[in-house]
Enzyme design. Structure first.
Site, PDB file in Angstrom:
ATOM      1  N   ASP A   1       0.748  -1.296   0.216  1.00 29.85           N
ATOM      2  CA  ASP A   1       0.084  -0.119   0.066  1.00 29.85           C
ATOM      3  C   ASP A   1       0.738   1.296  -0.211  1.00 29.85           C
ATOM      4  OD1 ASP A   1      -2.249  -1.711   0.128  1.00 29.85           O
ATOM      5  OD2 ASP A   1      -2.094  -1.557   2.082  1.00 29.85           O
TER       6      ASP A   1
ATOM      7  N   GLN B   1      11.200 -18.525  -3.130  1.00 32.25           N
ATOM      8  CA  GLN B   1      12.440 -17.731  -3.301  1.00 32.25           C
ATOM      9  C   GLN B   1      12.644 -16.668  -2.230  1.00 32.25           C
ATOM     10  OE1 GLN B   1      13.299 -17.075  -7.929  1.00 32.25           O
ATOM     11  NE2 GLN B   1      10.800 -17.359  -7.479  1.00 32.25           N
TER      12      GLN B   1
ATOM     13  N   ARG C   1      14.662 -34.457 -20.518  1.00 35.06           N
ATOM     14  CA  ARG C   1      13.452 -33.501 -20.925  1.00 35.06           C
ATOM     15  C   ARG C   1      14.164 -31.936 -20.908  1.00 35.06           C
ATOM     16  NH1 ARG C   1       9.437 -35.572 -16.146  1.00 35.06           N
ATOM     17  NH2 ARG C   1       8.167 -36.697 -17.516  1.00 35.06           N
TER      18      ARG C   1
ATOM     19  N   ASP D   1      15.137  -8.808  -5.839  1.00 36.05           N
ATOM     20  CA  ASP D   1      15.282  -8.540  -7.146  1.00 36.05           C
ATOM     21  C   ASP D   1      16.915  -7.939  -7.375  1.00 36.05           C
ATOM     22  OD1 ASP D   1      13.008  -9.688  -7.840  1.00 36.05           O
ATOM     23  OD2 ASP D   1      11.902  -7.778  -7.818  1.00 36.05           O
TER      24      ASP D   1
ATOM     25  N   ARG E   1       8.990 -29.359 -19.464  1.00 29.38           N
ATOM     26  CA  ARG E   1       8.153 -29.172 -18.104  1.00 29.38           C
ATOM     27  C   ARG E   1       8.527 -27.717 -17.586  1.00 29.38           C
ATOM     28  NH1 ARG E   1       5.797 -33.338 -19.295  1.00 29.38           N
ATOM     29  NH2 ARG E   1       5.353 -35.142 -18.066  1.00 29.38           N
TER      30      ARG E   1
ATOM     31  N   GLY F   1       9.742   0.689  -4.940  1.00 29.82           N
ATOM     32  CA  GLY F   1       8.431   1.425  -4.662  1.00 29.82           C
ATOM     33  C   GLY F   1       8.529   2.322  -3.461  1.00 29.82           C
TER      34      GLY F   1
ATOM     35  N   MET G   1      11.610 -15.542 -10.049  1.00 32.43           N
ATOM     36  CA  MET G   1      11.120 -14.094  -9.793  1.00 32.43           C
ATOM     37  C   MET G   1      11.916 -12.991 -10.451  1.00 32.43           C
ATOM     38  SD  MET G   1       9.462 -13.790  -6.004  1.00 32.43           S
ATOM     39  CE  MET G   1       7.603 -14.503  -6.059  1.00 32.43           C
ATOM     40  N   GLY G   2      11.324 -11.907 -10.924  1.00 27.70           N
ATOM     41  CA  GLY G   2      11.878 -10.829 -11.497  1.00 27.70           C
ATOM     42  C   GLY G   2      11.338 -10.259 -12.519  1.00 27.70           C
ATOM     43  N   HIS G   3      10.244  -9.243 -12.312  1.00 26.41           N
ATOM     44  CA  HIS G   3       9.269  -8.757 -13.424  1.00 26.41           C
ATOM     45  C   HIS G   3      10.234  -7.710 -14.387  1.00 26.41           C
ATOM     46  CE1 HIS G   3       5.393 -10.460 -12.966  1.00 26.41           C
ATOM     47  NE2 HIS G   3       5.421 -10.143 -11.611  1.00 26.41           N
TER      48      HIS G   3
END
Ligand code: F6P
Length: 373
Positions: free
Chosen positions: A74, A298, A169, A134, A290, A111, A176-178
């Protein structure tokens, strides 16, 4: 005596408690400070939800993951109140004054730096500490939380190796990490992934398929793809750029709403991209594929020794800095030294991977495919 408020904001990460303990113990033990914790980030600050942070509260938390204060994403100026987002900056200033705070320490990522700057501009004495798995906070070489997550993601890739080899395979591991690909890049290199895909280097699925086929031709019938959540194909990256420009150039409310709607539609579709990539690779290579999503594992659990040391150093140095009357800065790590950096210089910026970074170069030299031409 100085009265110091403290909160943790944004996604949690290992090392937050070590940092809270670092500020608190150093402040109480040496500088005659009293601490007050606010629950769940800026939300608790605006609603005056507090936790007294005495010596007992700080004892035994060094090795605990998460945050004893709770956290949320928030924001002070967009606080969800009564089903609506409201600017609660004035309420926050009131709470700060009511408690006679001399300063507020905010532990958070990118942020949080922006939100802290808003509060600084509203007149509060704010200091921040950089945390995030990150490692994308601008102005600092490292953030606490990253090293622990790097260890977890690397161990996961190590473990994927034996099962991928046994079954011949392709295994795609989503990390993670946008926006920033540090975690996928470093764990991919550390774990010996054959392909590393990060948001900063757009990829083509066909290029990856060729790399997998090359490996098969060389007698290696398994492949591991380390992919960041935010990695994109060339087309997706172009679309993203167009939408970003559209949002920046929107001149009225309707255009802004429409641009935001299109952007969130793009993001919610993009969430499935690693599953799509996995299916497409199976189709193009004929090799059973897969997907493993590491997710919040993480961010969980006990911090690594490196993160405990970093968080303790940042916390203790922050207490010293507050005692000297400092505020308005983030405590950053630069060339192994802790240095205050003004929030204005870092807020709104991100530490992204330079596609020409020496680690990317090293990866290429040892045969890692980055999915680009
Ligand atoms: O900001 C850290 C981070 O862990 C990102 O890597 C990830 O994309 C995001 O948070 C996940 O956020 P949430 O906690 O909202 O699922």
């Amino acid at each position: 005596m100085k009265h110091i408020g403290i909160l943790t904001s944004g996604g949690d990460c290992p090392g937050l408690n070590a940092a809270i303990r670092g500020v608190g113990k150093a402040g109480m033990g040496n500088f005659d400070m009293k601490f007050l914790g606010f629950r769940n980030g800026f939300n608790g600050l605006c609603h005056d939800q507090t936790i007294p942070l005495g010596r007992e509260m700080l004892s035994g938390i060094l090795t605990d993951g998460g945050t004893i204060l709770g956290t949320s994403r928030d924001k002070p100026h967009k606080m969800p109140v009564g089903g609506k987002n409201r600017d609660m900056t004035d309420e926050i200033v009131d709470v700060y004054e009511r408690h006679h705070l001399d300063a507020l320490v905010c532990l958070g990522g990118g942020g949080t730096q922006k939100n802290a700057l808003r509060l600084k501009n509203a007149g509060l004495n704010v200091v921040t500490l950089p945390k995030t798995i990150d490692k994308d906070v601008y102005g600092t070489d490292v953030t606490f939380g990253f090293d622990t997550a790097l260890g977890i993601a690397t161990e996961a890739i190590d473990r994927i190796h034996s099962t991928a080899t046994s079954h011949n395979r392709v295994i795609v591991v989503e990390i993670m990490g946008h926006r920033a690909g540090w975690l996928a890049l470093e764990s991919g290199i550390a774990g010996g992934a054959d392909v590393v895909l990060i948001p900063e280097i757009p990829y083509e699925t066909e290029v990856i398929a060729e790399a997998i086929k090359d490996r098969s031709r060389a007698g290696k019938h398994f492949s591991i793809i380390a992919v960041a959540e935010g990695a994109m194909t060339g087309d997706q990256a172009e679309r993203m750029e167009t939408l970003t420009r559209q949002k920046q150039n929107a001149s009225n409310k309707e255009e802004k709403t429409e641009a935001s709607r299109e952007m969130s539609e793009f993001h919610s579709e993009h969430v499935r991209h690693t599953q799509e990539l996995t299916s497409k690779l199976e189709e193009l290579t004929g090799c059973e594929s897969r997907l493993t999503i590491l997710g919040h594992i993480q961010r969980g659990g006990t911090p690594s020794p490196v993160d405990r040391v970093l968080a303790t150093r940042l916390g203790a140095t922050c207490a010293q800095y507050l005692a000297d009357g400092g505020h308005g800065d983030m405590m950053a790590v630069r060339d192994s030294e802790i240095t205050p950096v003004p929030l204005e210089k870092i807020a709104g910026k991100k530490n992204l991977v330079d596609p020409d970074h020496s680690l990317v170069e090293s990866g290429r030299l040892v045969g890692t495919c980055f999915g680009d031409g």
